[in-house]
Design a protein around this motif. Structure first.
Motif, PDB file in Angstrom:
ATOM      1  N   MET A 354       0.839  -1.195   0.000  1.00  0.00           N
ATOM      2  CA  MET A 354       0.000   0.000   0.000  1.00  0.00           C
ATOM      3  C   MET A 354       0.880   1.253   0.000  1.00  0.00           C
ATOM      4  O   MET A 354       1.875   1.326   0.714  1.00  0.00           O
ATOM      5  N   ARG A 355       0.500   2.233  -0.827  1.00  0.00           N
ATOM      6  CA  ARG A 355       1.240   3.483  -0.885  1.00  0.00           C
ATOM      7  C   ARG A 355       0.257   4.639  -0.785  1.00  0.00           C
ATOM      8  O   ARG A 355      -0.881   4.545  -1.251  1.00  0.00           O
ATOM      9  N   THR A 356       0.702   5.724  -0.192  1.00  0.00           N
ATOM     10  CA  THR A 356      -0.178   6.858   0.060  1.00  0.00           C
ATOM     11  C   THR A 356       0.423   8.156  -0.475  1.00  0.00           C
ATOM     12  O   THR A 356       1.597   8.444  -0.232  1.00  0.00           O
ATOM     13  N   LEU A 357      -0.374   8.918  -1.193  1.00  0.00           N
ATOM     14  CA  LEU A 357      -0.027  10.274  -1.601  1.00  0.00           C
ATOM     15  C   LEU A 357      -0.906  11.236  -0.806  1.00  0.00           C
ATOM     16  O   LEU A 357      -2.138  11.088  -0.794  1.00  0.00           O
ATOM     17  N   ARG A 358      -0.306  12.199  -0.158  1.00  0.00           N
ATOM     18  CA  ARG A 358      -1.035  13.151   0.676  1.00  0.00           C
ATOM     19  C   ARG A 358      -1.066  14.501  -0.025  1.00  0.00           C
ATOM     20  O   ARG A 358      -0.028  15.068  -0.351  1.00  0.00           O
ATOM     21  N   ASP A 359      -2.277  15.037  -0.244  1.00  0.00           N
ATOM     22  CA  ASP A 359      -2.441  16.297  -0.977  1.00  0.00           C
ATOM     23  C   ASP A 359      -3.227  17.303  -0.135  1.00  0.00           C
ATOM     24  O   ASP A 359      -4.455  17.268  -0.106  1.00  0.00           O
ATOM     25  N   PRO A 360      -2.537  18.225   0.557  1.00  0.00           N
ATOM     26  CA  PRO A 360      -3.238  19.236   1.354  1.00  0.00           C
ATOM     27  C   PRO A 360      -3.464  20.546   0.593  1.00  0.00           C
ATOM     28  O   PRO A 360      -3.904  21.531   1.185  1.00  0.00           O
ATOM     29  N   TYR A 361      -3.172  20.573  -0.727  1.00  0.00           N
ATOM     30  CA  TYR A 361      -3.148  21.839  -1.455  1.00  0.00           C
ATOM     31  C   TYR A 361      -4.326  22.028  -2.407  1.00  0.00           C
ATOM     32  O   TYR A 361      -4.790  23.154  -2.606  1.00  0.00           O
ATOM     33  N   THR A 362      -4.804  20.975  -3.030  1.00  0.00           N
ATOM     34  CA  THR A 362      -5.803  21.125  -4.088  1.00  0.00           C
ATOM     35  C   THR A 362      -7.078  21.786  -3.588  1.00  0.00           C
ATOM     36  O   THR A 362      -7.632  22.676  -4.248  1.00  0.00           O
ATOM     37  N   ARG A 363      -7.541  21.382  -2.421  1.00  0.00           N
ATOM     38  CA  ARG A 363      -8.782  21.915  -1.861  1.00  0.00           C
ATOM     39  C   ARG A 363      -8.496  22.468  -0.474  1.00  0.00           C
ATOM     40  O   ARG A 363      -8.357  21.703   0.475  1.00  0.00           O
ATOM     41  N   PRO A 364      -8.414  23.778  -0.320  1.00  0.00           N
ATOM     42  CA  PRO A 364      -8.097  24.364   0.990  1.00  0.00           C
ATOM     43  C   PRO A 364      -9.068  23.892   2.067  1.00  0.00           C
ATOM     44  O   PRO A 364     -10.279  23.833   1.854  1.00  0.00           O
ATOM     45  N   GLY A 365      -8.501  23.549   3.216  1.00  0.00           N
ATOM     46  CA  GLY A 365      -9.318  23.067   4.326  1.00  0.00           C
ATOM     47  C   GLY A 365      -9.533  21.568   4.297  1.00  0.00           C
ATOM     48  O   GLY A 365     -10.080  21.013   5.245  1.00  0.00           O
ATOM     49  N   TRP A 366      -9.125  20.924   3.222  1.00  0.00           N
ATOM     50  CA  TRP A 366      -9.277  19.478   3.087  1.00  0.00           C
ATOM     51  C   TRP A 366      -7.925  18.866   2.752  1.00  0.00           C
ATOM     52  O   TRP A 366      -7.083  19.486   2.125  1.00  0.00           O
ATOM     53  N   VAL A 367      -7.737  17.622   3.166  1.00  0.00           N
ATOM     54  CA  VAL A 367      -6.547  16.857   2.808  1.00  0.00           C
ATOM     55  C   VAL A 367      -7.009  15.607   2.065  1.00  0.00           C
ATOM     56  O   VAL A 367      -7.854  14.862   2.560  1.00  0.00           O
ATOM     57  N   ARG A 368      -6.473  15.424   0.874  1.00  0.00           N
ATOM     58  CA  ARG A 368      -6.843  14.269   0.067  1.00  0.00           C
ATOM     59  C   ARG A 368      -5.764  13.190   0.159  1.00  0.00           C
ATOM     60  O   ARG A 368      -4.577  13.491   0.203  1.00  0.00           O
ATOM     61  N   PHE A 369      -6.209  11.949   0.182  1.00  0.00           N
ATOM     62  CA  PHE A 369      -5.298  10.821   0.290  1.00  0.00           C
ATOM     63  C   PHE A 369      -5.547   9.866  -0.868  1.00  0.00           C
ATOM     64  O   PHE A 369      -6.664   9.378  -1.053  1.00  0.00           O
ATOM     65  N   TYR A 370      -4.502   9.640  -1.634  1.00  0.00           N
ATOM     66  CA  TYR A 370      -4.579   8.691  -2.740  1.00  0.00           C
ATOM     67  C   TYR A 370      -3.816   7.441  -2.313  1.00  0.00           C
ATOM     68  O   TYR A 370      -2.584   7.432  -2.264  1.00  0.00           O
ATOM     69  N   VAL A 371      -4.551   6.404  -1.961  1.00  0.00           N
ATOM     70  CA  VAL A 371      -3.950   5.149  -1.507  1.00  0.00           C
ATOM     71  C   VAL A 371      -4.081   4.133  -2.635  1.00  0.00           C
ATOM     72  O   VAL A 371      -5.195   3.908  -3.141  1.00  0.00           O
ATOM     73  N   HIS A 372      -2.984   3.530  -3.030  1.00  0.00           N
ATOM     74  CA  HIS A 372      -3.048   2.618  -4.158  1.00  0.00           C
ATOM     75  C   HIS A 372      -2.214   1.367  -3.936  1.00  0.00           C
ATOM     76  O   HIS A 372      -1.292   1.329  -3.109  1.00  0.00           O
ATOM     77  N   HIS A 373      -2.572   0.357  -4.706  1.00  0.00           N
ATOM     78  CA  HIS A 373      -1.991  -0.970  -4.540  1.00  0.00           C
ATOM     79  C   HIS A 373      -2.058  -1.672  -5.895  1.00  0.00           C
ATOM     80  O   HIS A 373      -3.137  -1.808  -6.471  1.00  0.00           O
ATOM     81  N   ARG A 374      -0.922  -2.080  -6.436  1.00  0.00           N
ATOM     82  CA  ARG A 374      -0.889  -2.745  -7.732  1.00  0.00           C
ATOM     83  C   ARG A 374      -0.984  -4.256  -7.547  1.00  0.00           C
ATOM     84  O   ARG A 374      -0.222  -4.852  -6.780  1.00  0.00           O
ATOM     85  N   VAL A 375      -1.920  -4.865  -8.263  1.00  0.00           N
ATOM     86  CA  VAL A 375      -2.185  -6.289  -8.079  1.00  0.00           C
ATOM     87  C   VAL A 375      -2.544  -6.914  -9.421  1.00  0.00           C
ATOM     88  O   VAL A 375      -3.092  -6.259 -10.315  1.00  0.00           O
ATOM     89  N   GLY A 376      -2.217  -8.176  -9.573  1.00  0.00           N
ATOM     90  CA  GLY A 376      -2.556  -8.924 -10.775  1.00  0.00           C
ATOM     91  C   GLY A 376      -3.047 -10.309 -10.417  1.00  0.00           C
ATOM     92  O   GLY A 376      -2.937 -10.761  -9.270  1.00  0.00           O
ATOM     93  N   GLY A 377      -3.603 -11.009 -11.400  1.00  0.00           N
ATOM     94  CA  GLY A 377      -4.083 -12.360 -11.157  1.00  0.00           C
ATOM     95  C   GLY A 377      -4.425 -13.066 -12.453  1.00  0.00           C
ATOM     96  O   GLY A 377      -4.801 -12.428 -13.441  1.00  0.00           O
ATOM     97  N   GLN A 378      -4.299 -14.402 -12.445  1.00  0.00           N
ATOM     98  CA  GLN A 378      -4.592 -15.188 -13.640  1.00  0.00           C
ATOM     99  C   GLN A 378      -4.654 -16.669 -13.258  1.00  0.00           C
ATOM    100  O   GLN A 378      -4.062 -17.102 -12.261  1.00  0.00           O
TER     101      GLN A 378
END
Length: 393
Positions: A354-378
């Motif tokens: 799991m990886r997290t990007l923290r964005d406190p700038y795009t929307r003042p007063g709010w903090v956005r978190f982009y959590v992502h995980h790369r996965v495959g299957g077959q």
């Protein structure tokens, strides 16, 4: 000032002799010391992380199940990052240009928290508990599958030996995609000392990731996501005829019902070497499970045996049953039940934690978190899974 500076340099030269060699020696000693210290520190940190993960898994809450609570230090470190973006020793900052194979920038979620999310996903996504799960070190992951096919012979002591057939090998490259959650919270919430990290993880990440993965492992089309086993090529041909990667379907007797004979035929179609008790399982939807629960043998005994323990799954004809909401129900042309050796039959590949990007700038007063995980299957060994398919009418 210039005169004083010159005298100082001259004094160093006079006292030090070969200053260049001296500095190089000191620099080499320092680098050796630093390398040794860094190596010891990494080993210690790895041991601590592993111990914390094991302790977290063994932390029982009185019901016999592992607790979903984080250790105080892990919760404190990650919460501090969520609130203020500050990195602790357990948070590893990443910054890389976007390429086809490199990881995106951001911060790695601490190992204990990442594992906690994956553990919770098993509860909603049964495939993570059934299939083989491996970690890939690069985006170009390839798995070699033995297809057997070797021949042998008997000979006396002095008889000539002829060359036998060579075992065949198959290759799979599980399609991968990025599973993500893009959540936001107000700055006030994050600044509140009562902010509940576990609740945030459960509500915004674990459940959603598990639901998305569950659908992809069953029905995924392989386009920027795993290839589900139901989207693999299918044929009614036996194992020695079907091409590698094609799953075998077994015909049910009725379009709108399921019978005991259907289940017995499906189970025994799987060859004996694959029918290992602790590796085989049934997979079906909730509605199909409800119908099978009503089936009885000739003596009136139910085929479905409920477990007496909350931790153990029910069994059907001696094998455990797992429910998957993304499996089709009983109906015309539907594949309502899958049975097989799942560790051999399906492969899940985790590319990154799991990886997290923290964005406190795009929307003042709010903090956005982009959590992502790369996965495959077959599908891995296509002889290890069997599908029950109902007729059209």
């Amino acid at each position: 000032m210039k005169h004083m500076k010159t005298r100082g340099i001259q004094a160093v030269r006079a006292q030090g002799g070969d200053v260049k060699s001296l500095i190089q020696g000191m620099d080499g000693d320092f680098k050796a010391f630093k390398a040794k210290y860094d190596a010891e520190l990494k080993e210690t940190q790895a041991a601590v992380d592993q111990a914390n993960s094991q302790l977290a898994a063994l932390n029982l809450n009185g019901t016999g199940q592992a607790s979903n609570r984080l250790s105080p230090q892990a919760a404190q470190d990650f919460t501090e990052y969520l609130r203020a973006g500050r990195m602790s020793d357990g948070m590893n900052p990443q910054a890389a240009m976007q390429t086809g194979t490199s990881q995106d920038g951001g911060a790695s979620v601490p190992g204990q928290i990442s594992q906690l999310i994956l553990d919770q996903m098993v509860d909603v996504n049964p495939m993570r508990g059934l299939a083989s799960v491996e970690t890939a070190n690069s985006g170009d992951f390839t798995k070699i599958v033995g297809l057997r096919g070797a021949s042998s012979g008997w000979a006396a002591e002095t008889d000539p030996r002829s060359i036998t057939s060579t075992p065949r090998m198959g290759e799979i490259k599980p399609p991968m995609g990025e599973l993500f959650v893009y959540a936001e919270a107000t700055s006030w919430v994050l600044e509140d000392s009562q902010f509940n990290l576990e609740s945030w993880l459960n509500d915004n990440i674990a459940d959603e990731f598990a639901l998305q993965e569950a659908g992809a492992f069953v029905n995924g089309d392989g386009v920027n996501k795993p290839a589900g086993f139901l989207t693999a090529p299918q044929s009614a041909d036996d194992d020695d005829i079907r091409p590698f990667g094609t799953l075998q379907t077994v015909a049910a007797q009725a379009a709108a019902a399921i019978e005991l004979d259907d289940l017995v035929t499906l189970m025994t179609t799987l060859r004996t070497p694959y029918r290992v008790r602790n590796e085989c399982a049934w997979l079906m939807s909730r509605t199909t499970a409800a119908a099978i629960r009503r089936l009885k043998d000739a003596d009136g005994r139910p085929l479905w045996i409920e477990s007496v323990s909350a931790d153990a799954p029910p069994t059907l004809l001696g094998y455990p049953v797992a429910e998957a909401e993304d499996m089709p129900g009983i109906g015309a042309n539907n594949i309502s039940v899958a049975f097989g050796n799942w560790p051999r039959g399906y492969l899940i590949v985790d590319r990154t934690g799991m990886r997290t990007l923290r964005d406190p700038y795009t929307r003042p007063g709010w903090v956005r978190f982009y959590v992502h995980h790369r996965v495959g299957g077959q599908v891995m060994d296509s002889n290890a899974l069997k599908l029950l398919q109902h007729p059209a009418v």
